[in-house]
Design a protein around this motif. Sequence first.
Motif, PDB file in Angstrom:
ATOM      1  N   MET A   1     -27.266  12.978 136.214  1.00 25.07           N
ATOM      2  CA  MET A   1     -27.473  12.987 137.657  1.00 25.07           C
ATOM      3  C   MET A   1     -28.920  13.332 137.988  1.00 25.07           C
ATOM      4  O   MET A   1     -29.195  13.973 138.981  1.00 25.07           O
ATOM      5  CB  MET A   1     -26.527  14.008 138.283  1.00 25.07           C
ATOM      6  N   HIS A 288     -21.695   6.460 139.946  1.00 24.51           N
ATOM      7  CA  HIS A 288     -22.244   5.310 139.220  1.00 24.51           C
ATOM      8  C   HIS A 288     -21.160   4.238 139.013  1.00 24.51           C
ATOM      9  O   HIS A 288     -20.113   4.296 139.632  1.00 24.51           O
ATOM     10  CB  HIS A 288     -22.900   5.761 137.908  1.00 24.51           C
ATOM     11  N   GLU A 303     -23.000   7.733 131.442  1.00 26.37           N
ATOM     12  CA  GLU A 303     -22.465   8.699 132.406  1.00 26.37           C
ATOM     13  C   GLU A 303     -21.320   8.104 133.219  1.00 26.37           C
ATOM     14  O   GLU A 303     -20.336   8.770 133.518  1.00 26.37           O
ATOM     15  CB  GLU A 303     -23.595   9.168 133.333  1.00 26.37           C
ATOM     16  N   HIS A 356     -20.173  13.743 138.228  1.00 22.03           N
ATOM     17  CA  HIS A 356     -21.277  13.280 137.378  1.00 22.03           C
ATOM     18  C   HIS A 356     -21.155  13.938 136.008  1.00 22.03           C
ATOM     19  O   HIS A 356     -20.351  14.849 135.814  1.00 22.03           O
ATOM     20  CB  HIS A 356     -22.633  13.672 137.981  1.00 22.03           C
TER      21      HIS A 356
HETATM   22 ZN   LIG Z   1     -25.049  11.035 137.907  1.00 22.49          ZN
END
Ligand SMILES: [Zn+2]
Length: 473
Positions: A1, A288, A303, A356
């Motif tokens: 992040m 994401h 991630e 995240h």
């Molecule tokens: Zn992130």
Amino acid sequence: MSSATTHKTLATLLATLFFLGATPPGDEKRISIYSTVATYALPVVDRNGREYVGLLEIMEPLGRVSAKAEGQHWKLRFNDVDSVFLAGKARGRIRGRDADLAAPFLLENSRGLVPLNSLSTLLPRFLGAPVNFHESARRLFIGDVATQVRVQLDAINPPRLVLNFSAPVNPTISTEPGKLRMVFTRDPLVPPGSQTLAFDNKTITQTTFSESNGAAELAIAGTAPLMASFSNNGRTITVALAPQGAVAGAKPALPEPAPSNKQPGPAVSAPAVAGNDRRSVAVVDPAHGGEERGAALSDKLAEKDVALGFARLLRHEMEMRGFSVLLLRDGDAALTLDQRAGAANAAHAGIYLSLHASSQGTGARAYTALLPVEGEAKGIFHAWNTAQAPALPLSRSVAAAIVSELQKKQFPARESTATLRPLNNVTMAAVAVELAPGAGGVDDLPSAEYQQKAAAAIADAVASLRDRLGAQP
Ligand SMILES: [Zn+2]
């Protein structure tokens, strides 16, 4: 992040807005060229009622090229091929032989322009190979570059449409009532066997291929809100009903960021939560997704994938504690930050949790929004960017409770604030949790056991504050 990641997300969003806002169809004409060495788009100009394009600009990405104007003559050399054109004449010479043009060659400030509809005869003379020009759509294919699509409707309940592409694709996806549109600008997508495929299905009724102004479009018609998700490294797009019986025409609780922009509607619409106490509705948002992979946690670990697994476990833990959960993506879908905030606000939930992961640090961090300083700027931009303000004290209480519950489970956890979108666009209590490695190092991150322990702590914390959630106007 990292903030770089956040910036990249925002840049991606802005690029999308720019494309959609600044290039309305039919305005600025352009041609897209697809070849094995490059994919590019060039402006098309109108001269004397015809369309023209710069020949040097067309050839430049394809090989070694040089051009010079000598009086009314314009000489272009491409690799080892010489050519010459004369301003005002509809005939040039390529490799020492005549080449006819559909209209006179034009010379403007030493720039040589050729009629667009002569490209399919001119280019093979330079390249020594045929080209395939979809002239009315201004899409030019050089060499073996076509991307094919195979369309298949799985008539299960609920139905889903599976689009398999012969190469990875990256369309811009938007929704409007009754339709999901995918616009392919950089992908050499060619029509499926039939331009229109009608399905004997009540929910997903039809797929239509069209192409114009240098882009191809697949429009999927449906009688309920649809969403698209990517898989198979961008080679498969699955179109399905938006989650949890979404309501058509659901509006974000706040105005769109700008009245003039043609922002795509949320790919995720709000669930029907009428009759459901908003204190018991939670939005869980795996950060994401799609092309936007988030941080590279290791050579193989993105991630976005850790965030999704973590989110699914958190959904389970929240449901065990009596919450009904809207998971903003349950696959590798690409959602913009505004889509996430819009869907969360429209859901009228009591809590928004963004997830995240990071390979840096240990344990976990709970972030609340750091709002922009009040300034002169008023209006809806400002309102959108500070939508979180009324809920912020409650968000901080939730973050503190999450940190405390994590610490009880031996996670080194701490609280922080960040200018982290879309936290500041969300009207309800909103916290982002970033999972970091434990004693086992980066291998902890994809571990279901490790994720589950953190998810249980988060769910305990939110449940302990349930009575206060959803209290904002
Ligand atoms: Zn992130």
